[in-house]
Design a protein around this motif. Structure first.
Motif, PDB file in Angstrom:
ATOM      1  N   THR A  42     -37.517   3.664   8.617  1.00  0.00           N
ATOM      2  CA  THR A  42     -36.468   3.316   7.900  1.00  0.00           C
ATOM      3  C   THR A  42     -36.803   3.739   6.157  1.00  0.00           C
ATOM      4  O   THR A  42     -36.102   3.557   5.484  1.00  0.00           O
TER       5      THR A  42
ATOM      6  N   LYS B  23     -34.405  -1.316  11.166  1.00  0.00           N
ATOM      7  CA  LYS B  23     -34.379  -2.349  10.109  1.00  0.00           C
ATOM      8  C   LYS B  23     -34.028  -3.943  10.588  1.00  0.00           C
ATOM      9  O   LYS B  23     -34.473  -4.821  10.087  1.00  0.00           O
TER      10      LYS B  23
ATOM     11  N   SER C 287     -35.277   9.498   7.234  1.00  0.00           N
ATOM     12  CA  SER C 287     -34.868   9.725   8.915  1.00  0.00           C
ATOM     13  C   SER C 287     -33.535  10.529   8.621  1.00  0.00           C
ATOM     14  O   SER C 287     -33.172  11.151   9.781  1.00  0.00           O
TER      15      SER C 287
ATOM     16  N   SER D 258     -32.145   3.936  12.235  1.00  0.00           N
ATOM     17  CA  SER D 258     -32.578   3.390  11.212  1.00  0.00           C
ATOM     18  C   SER D 258     -32.126   2.158  11.187  1.00  0.00           C
ATOM     19  O   SER D 258     -33.050   0.990  10.648  1.00  0.00           O
ATOM     20  N   ARG D 259     -30.931   1.555  11.351  1.00  0.00           N
ATOM     21  CA  ARG D 259     -30.094   0.317  11.327  1.00  0.00           C
ATOM     22  C   ARG D 259     -30.963  -0.710  12.177  1.00  0.00           C
ATOM     23  O   ARG D 259     -31.334  -1.749  12.021  1.00  0.00           O
TER      24      ARG D 259
ATOM     25  N   THR E 284     -32.284  10.503   3.098  1.00  0.00           N
ATOM     26  CA  THR E 284     -33.229   9.480   3.303  1.00  0.00           C
ATOM     27  C   THR E 284     -34.277  10.465   4.316  1.00  0.00           C
ATOM     28  O   THR E 284     -33.884  11.375   4.748  1.00  0.00           O
TER      29      THR E 284
ATOM     30  N   GLN F  73     -37.191  -4.990  11.634  1.00  0.00           N
ATOM     31  CA  GLN F  73     -38.175  -5.319  10.303  1.00  0.00           C
ATOM     32  C   GLN F  73     -37.872  -6.551   9.657  1.00  0.00           C
ATOM     33  O   GLN F  73     -38.697  -7.410   9.281  1.00  0.00           O
TER      34      GLN F  73
ATOM     35  N   THR G 177     -38.552   2.083   4.392  1.00  0.00           N
ATOM     36  CA  THR G 177     -38.874   0.798   3.614  1.00  0.00           C
ATOM     37  C   THR G 177     -40.247   0.064   3.519  1.00  0.00           C
ATOM     38  O   THR G 177     -40.810   0.051   4.751  1.00  0.00           O
TER      39      THR G 177
ATOM     40  N   GLY H 109     -27.787   6.860  10.823  1.00  0.00           N
ATOM     41  CA  GLY H 109     -28.794   5.942  10.725  1.00  0.00           C
ATOM     42  C   GLY H 109     -28.888   4.822  11.779  1.00  0.00           C
ATOM     43  O   GLY H 109     -29.064   3.630  11.544  1.00  0.00           O
TER      44      GLY H 109
ATOM     45  N   HIS I 137     -40.610   9.638  15.921  1.00  0.00           N
ATOM     46  CA  HIS I 137     -39.802   8.466  16.058  1.00  0.00           C
ATOM     47  C   HIS I 137     -40.352   7.508  17.455  1.00  0.00           C
ATOM     48  O   HIS I 137     -40.546   6.239  17.476  1.00  0.00           O
TER      49      HIS I 137
END
Lengths: 439, 622
Positions: free
Chosen positions: A419, A156, A123, A152-153, A121, A159, A421, A149, A378
């Motif tokens: 992320t 998310k 990231s 990333s988690r 992915t 988000q 998304t 991640g 980031h």
């Protein structure tokens, strides 16, 4: 597709070095110079084999692991050869790989292939690039966190909260008959909590930067205060010339020192004095520049004399910096400045204390979030997210739902840079999941 | 061809909201057009709610108008109430909604069609779409006639293969007792077009004489604004709607009879829309909600019929009676028409080009509910675009494609052709990423020049537009004048809870930037005295939202890069490693023209786009 090879550990000394091969001929190439009980062609995937690499004029004991496509980092057949450290051995192994038909990988090619084969992915890819560039243990830790991640988690999760908020705002916009508007105090407190959360993560960047680039420590002092001796003592290697004549170091000299898991970039500077001659003047200017880029300053002075007027002038330039005071020449008499650490750069007294101070300072920058960000992109995405949420909070005052939605929508997008998304469909789904709307 | 009963350039099948705009556009662009309809009485029929516009839809109506379409003009001249929605939520999300007089809307549109040059109107059922060498060549009817043409626009709405369901009863028929279209599905299937089945529904109609309005809350209009830029200050009545609520008893009746609801008994197979749920759906999905809001909307001036918005259902008629009578104010209400669900055939619009032409068959266009959308406004917008494009095709001109950043219509078409529709598609402001720019008040600035280019903007409309443009330009010169901070100004600032400026002066622009100062506030100070309200509001929004609008503009510019990165037509997506399977299938099916379009296809993730970028880079490097 050609098989590529490269040394994937950083240049310089280390216990081991890793050479990586990726491509359809990875095992064949290995079999040309590597002998083990099991022939390379019969290696089982994900199993370590010890054996001997026959290199140009010598041989080295190595450990090899084979990853079969597509279950590998690049999605192709991959072989990792761990040989003994040091540039010479690693380069010899690489040379054998190239002789056997591999092509030298261009920068980032392993990652690019991985990306192309759908193994990474966005990231994740960055984390792995950081991992590749890892130079010390702690950095490897931060990098692997990202690869898995953690950031990333976290992004998310933020988000998800934003999705809920947006669903509410969008429902209020698109269904004005059914919905009045947001619960202001609640929305405000949700936004504030998110901003604080993000600020905590961004605060870890300073530590992340130190992990990644090292702590930059600059040695400052008057001529002949013992700066070069201190640097040498710290490095325990003789790099700068140490002479009793004042003003010998005319340039800044930099060296890297690894303290446990932290890299320290030490810079020795020209002694600063008012009446410097032309060439020295340039050195003095560079010293001031070095001060600017320093995370911490090691200020060294003659402990027998104490702080002179000239020392105080230099100190005035260090107002905004974290400074460690070092009173040199403690082996020769009593220290006049009690707050400074008494050291002897020449006799190696208390140098370990200086190192401890440096290490403690580097560690202090670590935040409490458990996540350390090391990537500037980031940081930018997160800082911008916090700004946008603050703007949304401001727009809440005037009830401009369209602007609040624009701010939060963009904040969501910014986090999407971490992320990967995108929003819109998800938010529309959420609206209908959460609210009873429509005629 | 046998039985040649006439030769046309373009044939439009269906005279609903899409078909009317399509036929008018085609005829106005100089093409001999035949409009076939199952029933002349069903022309531009408002089969569901008697209202035009609403959130996002109001913008669409003004966009249709700005391009030279008909819907706005007719809605303005036949509506009985106008309401600006979303006031107090920011100018970008304000939308106009009109309560329409259903009969008058129909007859005004019919009259417009009857009087249109180049347009022949005919009551007949299309049976088959005829093709020659993969391109459209004519249409045959159930009367046995054959009409030749070079392009066909299919606008069958909910009439295609339609079936009405009320409880245990069902019948293959169209809405409101009109006949359905029985043959055309077969013809479309024969041409290799994939068909899907959707469902929608409509609530009961009541006789207002039997409603106890004293128990209900009236809701009046609130605005002088109109959809059309030609309407000026049209005089309309302001007839109220009324607000009512369901209650625990209503819910109990519905719950006890759920097993008789076709949605739950399995009698309905079509896919319904989440935003148009039946009352039984609402009660099942939101079980903890104590009451649901209902709106009683008058269907027009010469009738007592009341549309019961919020109570769409397909429950049997005896249950409908009980449900309606359980509501305060409706205890004795007489139901004139029962609520029903309707299933119909439509196509998945991912089979269309951005011009709304079927990829497989040259000259065949589709518009409106056949494309899986819902709503009069969405249908009319597609009809207009299909009409323009069919006509351009015959003139060998490049297609007329509205961008996402210039219109809701662009968003609508781009969405449906790239994502397809899995449920009826309704426009929402949240679907438009450039919503701050796509406002109700500036549709003419966005689109009238495009409409002029396309040939649909009359001289009269164009002159008015140019005049408005000149007005706004001269008003802009007033923005940078500095006002002295005098007593009058201080008084205004205090009244609006704004701080006085530092120094002795403040520019008009700076004043307007203040959140609590409106353009109208400045009129007593001698600024913008002669400026029309509508222009002043545009000016005000542009200044208050300057920062946000600039940001959107730069996003639009950035998005253009992706739009201009073209994807060669010969790419075999199934051979690109790293693309997920779903993305490969979707890309092979849709065959997007640009990277920008590819990124909006559902099932194509940002990671897939990265792979495409890498692939394109590799391809050009070869």
């Amino acid at each position: 597709m050609k098989t590529i090879a490269a040394i994937s550990t950083p240049a310089g000394s280390g216990g081991i070095a890793v050479i990586r091969l990726s491509g359809p001929d990875a095992l064949t190439i290995l079999s040309r110079f590597f002998s083990a009980k099991t022939p390379a062609a019969e290696f089982a995937p994900r199993t370590a084999y010890t054996g001997t690499a026959v290199l140009d004029g010598f041989s080295d004991k190595c450990v090899c692991v084979y990853f079969r496509a597509p279950a590998s980092f690049t999605g192709e057949d991959v072989v990792e050869i761990s040989c003994h450290g040091g540039a010479f051995v690693a380069e010899s192994v690489l040379t054998e790989c190239l002789k056997a038909g591999a092509v030298l990988a261009s920068p980032g090619e392993f990652t690019r292939r991985a990306f192309y084969n759908g193994k990474l992915t966005l990231s994740g890819a960055e984390g792995i690039i950081d991992l590749i560039n890892a130079e010390s243990a702690a950095e490897a830790n931060a990098a692997s966190y990202l690869a898995e991640g953690a950031l990333s988690r976290e992004a998310k999760e933020i988000q998800a909260v934003l999705t809920d908020l947006l669903a509410e705002i969008e429902a209020a916009i698109d269904y004005p008959d059914e919905f009045d508007f947001l619960n202001k105090p609640k929305t405000e407190s949700v936004l504030t909590a998110l901003i604080e959360k993000i600020n905590k993560i961004t605060a870890s960047y300073e530590y992340g930067k130190i992990l990644k680039q090292g702590l930059t420590a600059t040695i400052i002092g008057r001529p002949n205060a013992g700066k070069s001796s201190l640097m040498n003592a710290l490095l325990k290697i003789d790099r700068s010339i140490v002479t009793p004549v004042a003003g010998t170091t005319r340039d800044t000299v930099s060296e890297t020192l690894v303290l446990k898991d932290i890299k320290i970039n030490l810079t020795d500077t020209a002694g600063i004095r008012e009446d410097a001659e032309d060439i020295e003047k340039m050195g003095v200017e560079r010293s001031y520049k070095a001060i600017n880029s320093a995370d911490i300053v090691l200020f060294i002075f003659d402990g027998l004399e104490g702080l002179t007027a000239e020392d105080k002038k230099i100190l005035a330039e260090l107002r905004d910096k974290k400074v460690i005071f070092l009173g040199n020449k403690c082996d020769l008499g009593n220290m006049r400045e009690k707050s400074a650490i008494p050291i002897s750069a020449l006799k190696n007294i208390n140098i370990d204390k200086v190192a401890e101070e440096l290490y403690a300072h580097a560690k202090k920058s670590a935040g409490g979030s458990g996540i350390v960000i090391t990537n500037e992109r980031h940081l930018t995405a997160l800082s911008r997210t916090a700004e946008l949420l603050a703007s949304a909070r401001e727009n809440l005052k005037t009830n401009t739902a369209d602007l609040i939605a624009a701010d939060i929508g963009e904040a969501y997008k910014k986090l999407g840079e971490i992320t990967g998304t995108a929003a819109s469909e998800e938010i529309i789904n959420k609206i209908f999941e959460k609210f009873c709307l429509g005629k | 061809m046998k039985n040649n009963n006439g030769k046309f350039d373009i044939i439009v099948i269906g005279a609903g909201h899409a078909g009317c705009e399509a036929a008018l556009a085609s005829a106005r662009l100089g093409h001999r057009t035949l409009l076939l309809t199952l029933n002349l009485e069903a022309i531009a029929f408002l089969a569901c709610n008697p209202s035009i516009g609403g959130t996002a839809k109001g913008q669409i109506v003004s966009e249709i108008d700005a391009l030279g379409g008909e819907m706005g003009i007719i809605a303005d001249s036949t509506s009985i109430q106008f309401k600006m929605l979303g006031t107090g939520k920011g100018p970008a999300v304000q939308s106009l909604r009109a309560q329409s007089d259903k009969r008058r809307y129909h007859s005004r549109m019919k009259y417009a069609l009857e009087n249109q040059e180049n347009l022949i109107l005919k009551q007949a059922e299309a049976k088959e779409i005829l093709t020659t060498d993969g391109a459209v060549s004519g249409v045959s009817t159930t009367h046995g006639e054959t009409f030749l043409c070079r392009a066909v626009i299919v606008c069958t709405g909910v009439y295609l293969g339609s079936r009405i369901i009320i409880g245990e009863y069902s019948e293959n028929t169209g809405p409101a007792g009109f006949a359905g279209a029985k043959f055309l599905t077969e013809s479309l299937l024969k041409h290799g077009i994939e068909i899907q089945r959707f469902k929608t529904g409509t609530p009961a109609r009541l006789n207002s004489r039997s409603v106890n309005f004293s128990l209900l809350e009236p809701q009046y209009g609130n605005t002088e604004a109109r959809f059309s830029y030609l309407s000026g200050s049209a005089q309309n009545p302001d007839i109220p709607c009324f607000l009512a609520y369901t209650n625990e008893n209503t819910h109990k009746i519905i719950r006890e009879n759920l097993h008789r609801a076709p949605m739950y008994s399995g009698n309905i197979h079509g896919t319904g829309a989440r935003y148009c749920p039946s009352i039984e759906d609402k009660i099942v999905r939101f079980a903890d909600k104590e009451r649901h809001q209902l709106f009683l909307e008058p269907e027009g001036e010469g009738t007592n019929e009341i549309y019961l918005q919020g109570l769409s259902t397909s429950l049997p008629v005896d249950v409908q009676e009980k449900v309606v009578h359980s509501i305060a104010g409706l205890e004795n209400a007489e139901i004139l028409r029962y609520a029903y669900a309707i299933e119909y055939d439509c196509i998945n619009p991912d089979q269309l080009t951005p011009a709304l032409e079927v990829k497989k068959i040259g000259g065949l266009f589709t518009a409106g509910q056949i494309n899986g959308t819902s709503g009069y406004e969405e249908a009319a917008a597609q009809g207009l675009v299909a009409g323009i494009n069919a006509s351009r095709k015959l003139n060998a001109l490049p297609p007329f494609i509205l961008r996402r950043d210039e219109s809701y219509i662009g968003v609508l078409i781009d969405d449906i052709i790239n994502k397809g529709t899995k449920e009826p598609y309704r426009m929402m402001t949240s679907r438009a990423e450039h919503r701050l720019h796509l406002r109700q008040d500036n549709a003419d600035f966005r689109l009238t020049p495009r409409g002029r280019e396309a040939g649909l903007v009359s001289d009269e409309r164009w002159e008015r537009f140019l005049g408005k443009q000149a007005d706004i330009q001269s008003a802009e010169t007033e923005l940078d004048q500095t006002l002295k901070v005098d007593e009058k100004l201080i008084e205004l600032l205090c009244a609006r809870e704004e701080n006085p400026p530092r120094g002795g002066g403040i520019t008009v622009r700076e004043l307007l930037r203040r959140p609590n100062i409106s353009g109208a506030d400045l009129r007593p100070l001698g600024i913008f005295e002669d400026l029309q309200d509508s222009i002043l509001s545009i000016l005000e929004t542009n200044i208050k939202y300057e920062g946000y609008l600039k940001k959107q503009e730069s996003e639009i510019a950035a998005a253009k890069k992706a739009e201009q990165t073209l994807l060669p037509n010969d790419i075999d997506y199934s051979a690109i490693g790293g693309l997920r399977i779903e993305a490969r299938q979707k890309l092979n099916k849709i065959r997007p023209v640009s990277l920008g379009q590819a990124s909006r296809i559902s099932g194509v993730s940002p990671a897939d786009i990265s792979v495409l970028i890498v692939y394109l880079a590799g391809r050009s490097g070869k």
